[in-house]
Design an enzyme around this catalytic site. Structure first.
Site, PDB file in Angstrom:
ATOM      1  N   ASP A  52       0.859  -1.201  -0.027  1.00 47.81           N
ATOM      2  CA  ASP A  52      -0.192   0.030   0.007  1.00 47.81           C
ATOM      3  C   ASP A  52       0.960   1.371  -0.171  1.00 47.81           C
ATOM      4  OD1 ASP A  52      -0.136   0.998   2.995  1.00 47.81           O
ATOM      5  OD2 ASP A  52       0.196  -1.195   2.880  1.00 47.81           O
ATOM      6  N   ASP A 137     -10.371   3.513   5.715  1.00 47.29           N
ATOM      7  CA  ASP A 137      -9.006   3.492   6.720  1.00 47.29           C
ATOM      8  C   ASP A 137      -9.479   4.125   7.889  1.00 47.29           C
ATOM      9  OD1 ASP A 137      -6.903   3.575   8.106  1.00 47.29           O
ATOM     10  OD2 ASP A 137      -5.613   4.416   6.455  1.00 47.29           O
ATOM     11  N   GLU A 139      -8.510   4.910  11.511  1.00 46.09           N
ATOM     12  CA  GLU A 139      -7.483   5.282  12.482  1.00 46.09           C
ATOM     13  C   GLU A 139      -7.787   6.338  13.287  1.00 46.09           C
ATOM     14  OE1 GLU A 139      -3.273   4.496  11.128  1.00 46.09           O
ATOM     15  OE2 GLU A 139      -4.152   4.593   9.079  1.00 46.09           O
TER      16      GLU A 139
END
Length: 250
Positions: A52, A137, A139
């Protein structure tokens, strides 16, 4: 002699407490993603490997990565409701041209609505034959590292974002998680049908039903030229034929 033994006993107890405190601190730092270990997991049993990347890897020579056995790549596309990774378009075209199956990921913001973030991602990432499902994502950043938002507040953003992406791309998005974000926001909820991409550089993933495993943050490979000399490595939980079937819209 008894006094000496009692003194040694107290010293041993103090040392034990100090060791426990140090281990707890290391665990906390690792959990928050602030500490990386030199010795990371090496999942040799898997056969489908990927990377990634974001603008930190700079210009990527995708044929060079393909020659090293990279089968897939997750590319940072967007963040929040306005930010776009400046290398996304070049990476998207370059990965597919090199025969690497690509997917785009969106860094979830806790400061804008799910619909606004969906509009932004959809405006940047084209529907492309063979693409991997979109990734959200999950986080923590900034002040949220120490004061994370409540579960209900995150779901109010995440749920409409996921629904919009699934409707547009025709497939359930992938959820990228750390242990902290998974167990705070997803575990025990209504997200069991979503593929999980788990970041766990030290041990085998400790979340149920994962599909992708980010097993290293410290790899170095030929083929990219940016401010960051390291690149993340990932595996797919399955064989090559299963990977080709994975994430294809119905």
């Amino acid at each position: 002699m008894k006094k000496v033994l009692r003194g040694l006993g107290r010293l041993a107890l103090v040392l034990l407490v100090l060791c426990a405190a140090v281990l707890a601190l290391l665990g906390l730092l690792r959990w928050r993603g602030l500490l990386l270990f030199a010795q990371e997991a090496d999942p040799e049993q898997w056969e489908v490997f990927g990377v990634d990347v974001s603008s930190y890897q700079g210009v990527v020579d995708w044929p060079v990565l393909a020659e090293q056995g990279v089968d897939f790549a997750f590319l940072k596309a967007t963040e929040g409701s306005a930010l776009q990774d400046r290398q996304f378009s070049a990476n998207w075209a370059g990965a597919f041209a090199a025969g690497i199956r690509a997917g785009a990921y969106h860094f979830l913001s806790y400061d804008s609505s799910g619909d606004a973030q969906a509009d932004h991602f959809i405006s940047v990432v084209p529907r492309t034959e063979g693409m991997l499902p979109p990734v959200v994502d999950i986080e923590f950043y900034g002040a949220y590292l120490t004061d994370p938002p409540e579960r209900a507040a995150v779901r109010a953003i995440l749920d409409p974002l996921l629904a919009r992406l699934e409707e547009y791309y025709g497939v359930k998005p992938i959820l990228y998680v750390t242990y902290r974000s998974y167990y705070r926001y997803l575990a025990g909820g209504d997200y069991g049908a979503y593929p999980i991409w788990c970041s766990s550089p030290v041990v085998f993933p400790l979340v149920p039903g994962w599909t992708f495993w980010q097993y290293s943050h410290t790899a170095r490979l030929p083929g990219y030229y940016g401010s960051q000399d390291k690149i993340d490595l990932n595996v797919f939980r399955g064989g090559a034929a299963e990977f080709q079937r994975f994430g294809n819209p119905a």
